[in-house]
Design an enzyme around this catalytic site. Sequence first.
Site, PDB file in Angstrom:
ATOM      1  N   HIS A   1       0.731 -10.500  10.012  1.00 25.66           N
ATOM      2  CA  HIS A   1       1.291 -10.860  11.535  1.00 25.66           C
ATOM      3  C   HIS A   1       2.206  -9.828  11.846  1.00 25.66           C
ATOM      4  O   HIS A   1       2.997  -9.520  11.261  1.00 25.66           O
ATOM      5  CB  HIS A   1       1.981 -12.081  11.348  1.00 25.66           C
ATOM      6  CG  HIS A   1       1.374 -13.466  10.728  1.00 25.66           C
ATOM      7  ND1 HIS A   1       1.619 -13.825   9.422  1.00 25.66           N
ATOM      8  CD2 HIS A   1       0.412 -14.173  11.191  1.00 25.66           C
ATOM      9  CE1 HIS A   1       0.812 -14.752   9.415  1.00 25.66           C
ATOM     10  NE2 HIS A   1       0.099 -15.201  10.057  1.00 25.66           N
TER      11      HIS A   1
ATOM     12  N   SER B   1       1.900 -14.854   2.361  1.00 24.19           N
ATOM     13  CA  SER B   1       2.062 -14.323   3.923  1.00 24.19           C
ATOM     14  C   SER B   1       2.959 -13.568   4.253  1.00 24.19           C
ATOM     15  O   SER B   1       4.135 -13.450   3.573  1.00 24.19           O
ATOM     16  CB  SER B   1       2.022 -15.903   4.535  1.00 24.19           C
ATOM     17  OG  SER B   1       1.788 -15.600   5.935  1.00 24.19           O
TER      18      SER B   1
ATOM     19  N   GLU C   1     -37.531  12.619  -3.316  1.00 25.06           N
ATOM     20  CA  GLU C   1     -36.741  12.004  -4.140  1.00 25.06           C
ATOM     21  C   GLU C   1     -37.879  11.193  -5.475  1.00 25.06           C
ATOM     22  O   GLU C   1     -37.344  10.707  -6.443  1.00 25.06           O
ATOM     23  CB  GLU C   1     -36.264  10.542  -3.452  1.00 25.06           C
ATOM     24  CG  GLU C   1     -35.549  10.640  -2.431  1.00 25.06           C
ATOM     25  CD  GLU C   1     -34.866   9.710  -1.990  1.00 25.06           C
ATOM     26  OE1 GLU C   1     -35.221   8.517  -1.806  1.00 25.06           O
ATOM     27  OE2 GLU C   1     -33.609   9.942  -0.936  1.00 25.06           O
TER      28      GLU C   1
ATOM     29  N   GLN D   1       8.367 -17.514   8.825  1.00 25.00           N
ATOM     30  CA  GLN D   1       7.551 -16.973   7.617  1.00 25.00           C
ATOM     31  C   GLN D   1       7.860 -17.048   6.077  1.00 25.00           C
ATOM     32  O   GLN D   1       7.540 -17.464   5.363  1.00 25.00           O
ATOM     33  CB  GLN D   1       7.466 -15.173   7.789  1.00 25.00           C
ATOM     34  CG  GLN D   1       6.166 -14.598   7.025  1.00 25.00           C
ATOM     35  CD  GLN D   1       5.056 -15.093   7.936  1.00 25.00           C
ATOM     36  OE1 GLN D   1       4.022 -15.674   6.963  1.00 25.00           O
ATOM     37  NE2 GLN D   1       4.906 -15.549   8.998  1.00 25.00           N
TER      38      GLN D   1
END
Lengths: 430, 430
Positions: free
Chosen positions: A328, A237, A415, A259
Amino acid sequence: MAVTLDQAQPDFEARFAALLGAKREASPDVEATVRDIIARVRAEGDAALVDYTRRFDGGDLAALGIAVSKDDIARAHQEADPATVDALKFARDRIRSHHERQMPRDDRYVDAAGVELGSRWTAIEAVGLYVPGGTASYPSSVLMNAIPAAVAGVERIVIVVPAARGVINPLVLVAADLAGVTEIYRVGGAQAVAALAYGTETIRPVAKIVGPGNAYVAAAKRQVFGTVGIDMIAGPSEVLVVADRDNDPEWIAADLLAQAEHDVSAQSILMTDDAGFARQVEAAVERQLKSLGRAETAAASWRDFGAIILVDDLFAATPLVDRIAAEHLELAVADAEGLLARIRNAGAVFLGRHTPEVIGDYVGGSNHVLPTARSARFSSGLSVLDFVKRTSVLKLGPEQLRALAPAAIALARAEGLDAHGRSVSIRLNM
Amino acid sequence: MAVTLDQAQPDFEARFAALLGAKREASPDVEATVRDIIARVRAEGDAALVDYTRRFDGGDLAALGIAVSKDDIARAHQEADPATVDALKFARDRIRSHHERQMPRDDRYVDAAGVELGSRWTAIEAVGLYVPGGTASYPSSVLMNAIPAAVAGVERIVIVVPAARGVINPLVLVAADLAGVTEIYRVGGAQAVAALAYGTETIRPVAKIVGPGNAYVAAAKRQVFGTVGIDMIAGPSEVLVVADRDNDPEWIAADLLAQAEHDVSAQSILMTDDAGFARQVEAAVERQLKSLGRAETAAASWRDFGAIILVDDLFAATPLVDRIAAEHLELAVADAEGLLARIRNAGAVFLGRHTPEVIGDYVGGSNHVLPTARSARFSSGLSVLDFVKRTSVLKLGPEQLRALAPAAIALARAEGLDAHGRSVSIRLNM
């Protein structure tokens, strides 16, 4: 002590690039081990789960059962602290309300040529949710993963969670029950991912597997990708706090440490335009560290991966914010909305001085499963969209077919696909 | 000659399960080779691209240049057949109109507690699109991959395409130009994927890579996943045609062959409730095969993977349709809408007798990049959503923080995260 990068110094770009490129996690090569585990679960089913669980988690599933029973869940409700259960319910309701707004709507229309087109959304029938064991066994994460699936209308929401010596955190069971989980199995690791993907006697296979896990779980998800769907591979994180001098340094320090305490590989970055403020935050971090239960983890994270970025002007620094593409992003500035308007890459943004990121971890209502390691450049947090899929619908009548046929036949010819052309032209002799 | 499975026979379930489980493609183990290629491109950049291209594609990039120039594109426009270019423009406009409806809208609202929540969508900054070389180098696929990116607002849309002996199909260049592609490089294989993910002197890195490719390309995409985003790993194409006896067997045969001519690993399945009709379709397939340019490919696909499923009742057979979860699903029945309402898993559905799947390949407007190999159970066709990402937004004032704080603090305590709790509580002494 975190590093400081100063935009005024000539080596800034090189040091900033190094910060972005730094690997925060070893990626041990567990591919071959995981391949063997998956093969054995496919071959031996439940017996392999019992054996691996005895070896890796020290639990005896032959005695306990692979499936968690209704009685186990009732017991967890009794054991859980009532105030915590109330907090889980409060969080559950807020998360559900927010995610209900994410449900995509079907679209069906007739265009100018009379062709009917449409997009039709349906829920995935069954999903598996990996819940880590031990200290990373967070009830809040159970809510965040399971509620979007329940809102999407997924019928089978299956949890796998390793049970060290047979024990599962009762709050995990309570959160699962509150979130609408339909089955829980006490298995973890690559063997749990294999069971979800291929099924065993006890565990019916699912169509998609989400949720964080260790290197074995991540490798297993990568290997079963295709047979089932998977979410992003989650990394450690991170937070980027953009703060001007008008913040209380103690508040910002607390956010950086929230954190850092997750994991020694977590990363907390402060970006500010005031060197004096930066020093105050640094001092506050050192002070607050002393009184944390997880001080050792937080200190290691701050020392090894923490960073302070000094810039001339916060509004001019948004290209740096986009390059970091943080999971964050806190914008603790006077004009947070103005700053947000200039930013492109972030998993979740927290606006103003009274929106600490932690609110988003638990009770804000938005999801806390977010893209890490700069992947916010190309991916999004978990949402209801991860649990539905879209079928496109096309409907022509004879007249529309005649109108569209010439271009289709021309492209098929270009194609070199004769049967394509014939599939259209054969219907024109009406 | 395709196999026939009859629901009335006692071995039906076993044979149906075997049909679903059959692997249609060998997956050669190219992991180690691809790992080496990626490492070398990271270390040597353009020089590695030049060397690999000489060895694998027989082209001299040192002379030709890695980048396709504006002059190359202008020349391609001159070389291309004008009628085909017009057909590409017709397709481009229809695809663009449809995809414009897929653009997700931002959401921002204030809930009952006064908390502001939001979802904000932004385009990915740069995407890479892999275009296969040789016979699979389809201009229609260039449109289908690039247009959703352009509609999403992606600034850099980068194509990589292998150029056998330096040559690229001019229609691929024209389609790229019409679709809004901004850069084209004549490299392919794992080396092209590595260049897109990590960058070289000539090719700046992108944030996401999409598009089909061979086993090397697929392995490379899997290995760079995380550093960049990727789309689904595409498998061989497939169609399920659900048809009652009131169809012209020749039309249905043409549809089955349109799928089969793609690749020897393609799969065409007919599901019908009328054995006599099934025999007529089978006979028509054999007849039509004789006049196809790609007869050998189509015959091999139909022989090895083609199937006819006889069921009692088409409406009662929808659980089988969902288990097949076909990439393409034709509902050639009187009440196609009624049947659609019962079906959950399919990449794209084509309703009624005048909507051959081929229309969706070229000019319907919906995307032809669709989930293969049963992955429609958990994933969707390519859309604008694949080129945008969502940032969640949260904003509290002091009052909202006070209202949400107790639950957040209780959950932080339950999870043993002191700094999380403090990040909230420290803001309450106001």
